[in-house]
Design a protein around this motif. Structure first.
Motif, PDB file in Angstrom:
ATOM      1  N   SER A 506       0.829  -1.208   0.000  1.00  0.00           N
ATOM      2  CA  SER A 506       0.000   0.000   0.000  1.00  0.00           C
ATOM      3  C   SER A 506       0.862   1.255   0.000  1.00  0.00           C
ATOM      4  O   SER A 506       0.555   2.232  -0.697  1.00  0.00           O
ATOM      5  N   ARG A 507       1.938   1.213   0.763  1.00  0.00           N
ATOM      6  CA  ARG A 507       2.851   2.358   0.813  1.00  0.00           C
ATOM      7  C   ARG A 507       3.500   2.581  -0.559  1.00  0.00           C
ATOM      8  O   ARG A 507       3.590   3.722  -1.032  1.00  0.00           O
ATOM      9  N   THR A 508       3.915   1.504  -1.205  1.00  0.00           N
ATOM     10  CA  THR A 508       4.514   1.616  -2.544  1.00  0.00           C
ATOM     11  C   THR A 508       3.513   2.207  -3.526  1.00  0.00           C
ATOM     12  O   THR A 508       3.836   3.109  -4.306  1.00  0.00           O
ATOM     13  N   LEU A 509       2.274   1.717  -3.483  1.00  0.00           N
ATOM     14  CA  LEU A 509       1.243   2.215  -4.392  1.00  0.00           C
ATOM     15  C   LEU A 509       0.921   3.682  -4.119  1.00  0.00           C
ATOM     16  O   LEU A 509       0.636   4.444  -5.047  1.00  0.00           O
ATOM     17  N   THR A 510       0.979   4.085  -2.851  1.00  0.00           N
ATOM     18  CA  THR A 510       0.733   5.491  -2.500  1.00  0.00           C
ATOM     19  C   THR A 510       1.808   6.392  -3.109  1.00  0.00           C
ATOM     20  O   THR A 510       1.509   7.462  -3.663  1.00  0.00           O
ATOM     21  N   LEU A 511       3.070   5.974  -3.028  1.00  0.00           N
ATOM     22  CA  LEU A 511       4.166   6.764  -3.606  1.00  0.00           C
ATOM     23  C   LEU A 511       4.034   6.837  -5.127  1.00  0.00           C
ATOM     24  O   LEU A 511       4.252   7.902  -5.730  1.00  0.00           O
ATOM     25  N   ILE A 512       3.662   5.727  -5.758  1.00  0.00           N
ATOM     26  CA  ILE A 512       3.468   5.733  -7.213  1.00  0.00           C
ATOM     27  C   ILE A 512       2.319   6.658  -7.585  1.00  0.00           C
ATOM     28  O   ILE A 512       2.403   7.426  -8.550  1.00  0.00           O
ATOM     29  N   SER A 513       1.226   6.595  -6.815  1.00  0.00           N
ATOM     30  CA  SER A 513       0.061   7.433  -7.085  1.00  0.00           C
ATOM     31  C   SER A 513       0.411   8.915  -6.991  1.00  0.00           C
ATOM     32  O   SER A 513      -0.002   9.727  -7.834  1.00  0.00           O
ATOM     33  N   LYS A 514       1.191   9.294  -5.972  1.00  0.00           N
ATOM     34  CA  LYS A 514       1.623  10.690  -5.839  1.00  0.00           C
ATOM     35  C   LYS A 514       2.415  11.128  -7.065  1.00  0.00           C
ATOM     36  O   LYS A 514       2.232  12.241  -7.581  1.00  0.00           O
ATOM     37  N   ALA A 515       3.272  10.226  -7.524  1.00  0.00           N
ATOM     38  CA  ALA A 515       4.108  10.553  -8.679  1.00  0.00           C
ATOM     39  C   ALA A 515       3.251  10.721  -9.935  1.00  0.00           C
ATOM     40  O   ALA A 515       3.475  11.643 -10.737  1.00  0.00           O
ATOM     41  N   ILE A 516       2.279   9.861 -10.112  1.00  0.00           N
ATOM     42  CA  ILE A 516       1.415   9.924 -11.298  1.00  0.00           C
ATOM     43  C   ILE A 516       0.590  11.217 -11.291  1.00  0.00           C
ATOM     44  O   ILE A 516       0.398  11.856 -12.338  1.00  0.00           O
ATOM     45  N   GLN A 517       0.108  11.621 -10.110  1.00  0.00           N
ATOM     46  CA  GLN A 517      -0.636  12.882 -10.015  1.00  0.00           C
ATOM     47  C   GLN A 517       0.237  14.045 -10.460  1.00  0.00           C
ATOM     48  O   GLN A 517      -0.207  14.937 -11.192  1.00  0.00           O
ATOM     49  N   THR A 518       1.490  14.037 -10.005  1.00  0.00           N
ATOM     50  CA  THR A 518       2.399  15.135 -10.337  1.00  0.00           C
ATOM     51  C   THR A 518       2.742  15.144 -11.818  1.00  0.00           C
ATOM     52  O   THR A 518       2.700  16.187 -12.479  1.00  0.00           O
ATOM     53  N   LEU A 519       3.068  13.975 -12.375  1.00  0.00           N
ATOM     54  CA  LEU A 519       3.402  13.897 -13.794  1.00  0.00           C
ATOM     55  C   LEU A 519       2.205  14.303 -14.655  1.00  0.00           C
ATOM     56  O   LEU A 519       2.371  14.952 -15.691  1.00  0.00           O
ATOM     57  N   GLY A 520       1.015  13.915 -14.232  1.00  0.00           N
ATOM     58  CA  GLY A 520      -0.185  14.274 -14.976  1.00  0.00           C
ATOM     59  C   GLY A 520      -0.434  15.767 -14.993  1.00  0.00           C
ATOM     60  O   GLY A 520      -0.984  16.307 -15.958  1.00  0.00           O
ATOM     61  N   SER A 521      -0.047  16.459 -13.921  1.00  0.00           N
ATOM     62  CA  SER A 521      -0.261  17.909 -13.864  1.00  0.00           C
ATOM     63  C   SER A 521       0.810  18.673 -14.620  1.00  0.00           C
ATOM     64  O   SER A 521       0.618  19.840 -14.956  1.00  0.00           O
ATOM     65  N   TRP A 522       1.948  18.043 -14.929  1.00  0.00           N
ATOM     66  CA  TRP A 522       3.011  18.746 -15.669  1.00  0.00           C
ATOM     67  C   TRP A 522       2.553  19.153 -17.065  1.00  0.00           C
ATOM     68  O   TRP A 522       2.988  20.161 -17.596  1.00  0.00           O
ATOM     69  N   GLY A 523       1.706  18.354 -17.655  1.00  0.00           N
ATOM     70  CA  GLY A 523       1.250  18.685 -19.002  1.00  0.00           C
ATOM     71  C   GLY A 523       0.264  19.829 -19.036  1.00  0.00           C
ATOM     72  O   GLY A 523      -0.069  20.327 -20.103  1.00  0.00           O
ATOM     73  N   SER A 524      -0.230  20.255 -17.867  1.00  0.00           N
ATOM     74  CA  SER A 524      -1.277  21.280 -17.850  1.00  0.00           C
ATOM     75  C   SER A 524      -0.839  22.577 -17.200  1.00  0.00           C
ATOM     76  O   SER A 524      -1.572  23.543 -17.186  1.00  0.00           O
ATOM     77  N   LEU A 525       0.390  22.617 -16.653  1.00  0.00           N
ATOM     78  CA  LEU A 525       0.861  23.831 -15.984  1.00  0.00           C
ATOM     79  C   LEU A 525       2.260  24.173 -16.489  1.00  0.00           C
ATOM     80  O   LEU A 525       3.062  23.286 -16.780  1.00  0.00           O
TER      81      LEU A 525
END
Length: 821
Positions: A506-525
């Motif tokens: 769960s901890r690993t998936l949480t870190l991956i999820s945080k990273a995906i949120q950030t990468l996803g926002s790079w294309g919009s800001l």
């Protein structure tokens, strides 16, 4: 299944959803391995994963399923997992069906009750009682009690198999306990006893002067018939299955025949040590809908479906529904499903999103709240994007969960011996892989999702014309933040994994999820998001990424999934995984002793084929192409004396399968029917029983090739993409309006007040929480809703009266609970 028009049948549909959170202070008072089950009466229908070495295990597992049968009790059992011995039941939470409404939608701590075998019962018994006059050898007249035990239905499985039941019948009084016993019926949960027992009712010597030979009052009041059901244990102790008690006084005038629900023993579950067993935190939502024939809902359905055309949208019936419900989630699920079913969701989402954008002052906060628009899109993605998530994320999520690598990069949480550089490499490997799968997946994105994203993108650009990036953030706030990132951190919720992952995963998936949120926002800001991280270690981690490379990949992906030209390909290159699990199938050949048996196998259903395997991840033993399946139907229990059986009819002999419980059987039948709905050679008739010993058990035909004797029950759904019962969703909306009738009236009063007093309102508190843009239009819609609800009330009342008159108390549909008075 989709409801047909013109049917006079009223369907009673039940479902259960909720979450098993955690338990605390469990006994024995030492670290053990625990798991939790959900049972309908005594039938297990859901099981969590095992949480190891804990006194307060966190399960964190959500559940949702249709309930395909009647039940008395919903129970949650906590088990202590044992390797060598039978798992030990520590305690339970049992709630009567009638009391479930008291806990709906609420998170509660429940004290565990002790598990007592005398209180673990289910099923019903059919009994006939009669008092006959009897002339004794000396010429005197007394009364004889005749007890005819006919049959039982729905007895529990014992160790996963049908039981070997028998009954004891007793006449009990202050000074007597006459007991008799039926024969044992082998391997059945629905035994047919058809045995009659006779008991002489003792009389005082003064009865000869009495007329009509009626039993004396003092005798009647003290006698009762008791029927106990048992499972014959052969070499082990017999197991109590339940009992009923009937006072003899009910027989004064005539014979008495009725069905009774089996009850626990009166001394069962009376322990005073309940506080010592621990407690369990649950969220339970049980719903029962009486769905009327389709034509009854036409007015409400039409009013809801034209919501997107109403100006302003806040005056529409769909919007008003969300306003009066205390929790918008209650309104969103049936509303989205109904609008999806009738292809009206995209214009409605566009209309409520436009209203949402009027209140959005800054582009960087677009669609970040929990408004009606965002919740509708969230629910749409869960329903429509289920297969999209599986083909995109399931393989990589399986790899992370089944072969986990250490990924902790927070210095505070590092374990002794951990290497933060290796962990960072592992995390980078997983993030790259998940990100790569997402940005390559645009061709698989469902058309409906693309249409919604296209609409949101253009609305955002219209609202903030000077911001070139807002069109991307409008889409990424959903597809990355609310869809992929949420699915990564909670794969069990989106059916990507069977259970909530363990703490480290769960901890690993949480870190991956945080990273995906950030990468996803790079294309919009335009500006880097590194400064937004609260954790220094995440800033350090993202310094290893080349922002320009990821930005271009995200922008291209967002362009693709928000374009009306981006549609699903006509040919699917990879089969879609739909369902898998362990069940029992009847052997296709013969064993050495010439008798066919049942074997445990792993079954897998995809959009192309239905297979079974000796074990999970092994090559298939037997494969049926989906195009070859002719019908999927239930199989009568009397075929093999086994419950929860169904049959898959294809080119060869029928494949007979036994599921582990009623919910699982229903889900497999539904999934198989859905994927085979377009098969051109589907059968119209089938045999509900098996072909055994040279004949069909159902119709006695001797030729195995004889056409079926019963019409197939699986209807072809109206919606070829998503199976939605439009009438059921409309009934749910009617129920929500009914529950919140007082708020409808309050909103109606508020509209009237605004229309009369156009100036400053003196008492805004009564309706300040409502959105009223046009009081006249809103008032008009409210009047329509209230009028429709009142008419549906009348229809439901007529049905309830008809149901109560047709289902006589004591009938099989409405059995007697407890003693007859």
């Amino acid at each position: 299944m989709a409801a047909g028009d013109g049917s006079d049948e009223v369907r009673v549909l039940q479902n259960l959803r909720g979450k098993i959170y955690d338990a605390k202070h469990l006994v024995p008072n030492k670290m053990r391995d625990f798991f939790c089950t959900i049972n309908l009466d005594q039938e297990e229908v859901f099981r969590t994963q095992v949480v190891e070495k804990s006194l307060s295990p966190y399960f964190g597992e959500e559940f949702y399923f249709e309930i395909p049968r009647t039940f008395q009790w919903l129970s949650f059992y906590i088990y202590d997992k044992s390797v060598l011995q039978k798992d030990l039941r520590i305690g339970k939470v049992s709630i009567k069906k009638e009391d479930l409404c008291n806990y709906t939608g609420k998170e509660n701590w429940f004290m565990l009750q002790p598990v007592d075998s005398n209180s673990e019962v289910q099923g019903k018994v059919h009994l006939e009682l009669k008092l006959n006059e009897l002339i004794t050898d000396n010429g005197s007249v007394c009364q004889q009690l005749v007890v005819h035990i006919k049959e039982c239905h729905g007895l529990p499985l014992i160790n996963g198999q049908n039981c070997d039941p028998y009954a004891t019948v007793s006449l009990v009084g202050p000074s007597r306990n006459d007991q008799k016993k039926t024969k044992v019926k082998k391997k059945t949960s629905n035994p047919q006893f058809n045995e009659t027992f006779y008991f002489e009712v003792t009389r005082s010597s003064s009865y000869t002067k009495k007329s009509q030979f009626q039993v004396e009052e003092e005798d009647i009041e003290k006698l009762e018939v008791r029927v106990d059901l048992w499972n014959n244990g052969n070499l082990v102790q017999d197991i109590f299955l339940g009992e009923i008690k009937v006072p003899v006084k009910v027989l004064r005038n005539d014979s008495f025949q009725a069905w009774y629900l089996l009850q626990p023993r009166e001394n069962g579950n009376k322990s005073s040590k309940t506080d010592d067993l621990g407690s369990l935190r649950l969220n339970i939502c049980y719903t029962e809908d009486c769905v009327l024939p389709s034509e009854y809902y036409s007015s409400l359905r039409n009013l809801l479906l034209k919501s997107s055309d109403v100006q302003p949208i806040s005056a529409s019936a769909a919007y008003i529904l969300s306003e009066v419900c205390r929790d918008k989630c209650d309104a969103v699920l049936p509303l989205v499903r109904l609008l999806l079913h009738h292809h009206k969701l995209v214009p409605f989402v566009a209309a409520v999103a436009e209203l949402d954008l009027r209140d959005t002052q800054e582009a960087n906060t677009i669609f970040r709240g929990n408004s009606l628009a965002t919740r509708c899109v969230d629910e749409m993605m869960k329903i429509v994007g289920k297969h999209y998530l599986k083909v995109t994320l399931k393989p990589v999520i399986d790899e992370i969960c089944e072969s986990p690598k250490p990924c902790e990069i927070d210095p505070i949480k590092l374990r002794e011996g951990d290497n933060v550089e290796i962990n960072m490499e592992n995390l980078r490997y997983y993030v790259d892989k998940v990100f790569r799968e997402i940005v390559r997946s645009s061709i698989s994105c469902p058309t409906l999702m693309c249409d919604v994203f296209y609409s949101l993108r253009h609305l955002a650009a219209k609202r903030f014309p000077n911001d070139p990036h807002v069109q991307y953030s409008a889409v990424s706030s959903f597809v990355f933040l609310r869809f992929f990132a949420v699915a990564v951190v909670s794969p069990h919720t989106f059916h990507l994994r069977p259970h909530h992952p363990d703490a480290q995963t769960s901890r690993t998936l949480t870190l991956i999820s945080k990273a995906i949120q950030t990468l996803g926002s790079w294309g919009s800001l335009t500006k880097s998001k590194l400064s937004s991280f609260k954790e220094t270690f995440m800033c350090e981690f993202f310094k290893t990424f080349q922002e320009e490379q990821f930005t271009e990949s995200v922008k291209k992906f967002l362009d693709d999934v928000s374009s009306t030209e981006s549609k699903e390909p006509s040919g699917v290159s990879e089969p879609v995984h739909l369902k898998e699990g362990e069940m029992y199938k009847r052997a296709q050949g013969r064993t050495r002793i010439g008798k066919k048996n049942f074997k445990k196998r792993w079954f897998c259903l995809t959009s192309r084929e239905f297979t079974y395997h000796k074990q999970q991840d092994k090559e298939p033993i037997f494969t049926i192409p989906i195009k070859n399946i002719l019908a999927v139907e239930k199989l009568d229990e009397n075929s093999f004396n086994k419950k929860n059986m169904f049959q898959v009819l294809h080119g060869e002999k029928p494949l007979y399968i036994q599921a582990n419980n009623c919910v699982e059987a229903s889900e497999w039948i539904e999934a198989l029917c859905r994927v085979t709905r377009c098969n051109q050679r589907r059968l119209s008739f089938y045999h509900p029983s098996a072909f055994l010993n040279g004949s069909w058990l159902c119709c006695k035909a001797t030729a195995e090739s004889t056409e079926g004797c019963a019409r197939c029950t699986a209807d072809v759904p109206a919606d070829t993409q998503i199976e939605i019962d439009g009438d059921r969703e409309t009934e749910r909306i009617y129920s929500l309006f009914t529950i919140n009738r007082s708020k409808l009236q309050k909103l109606e009063e508020a509209c009237g007040s605004i229309a009369v007093y156009q100036g400053p309102r003196k008492e805004p508190d009564d309706y300040s929480n409502f959105t009223i843009e046009d009081s006249v239009a809103t008032f008009h819609t409210l009047q329509q809703i209230i009028d429709i609800i009142e008419k549906l009330d009348e229809s439901h009342e007529k049905y309830q009266k008809k149901r109560s008159s047709s289902a006589k108390y004591g009938s099989e549909e409405n059995p007697i609970v407890g003693k007859v008075s």
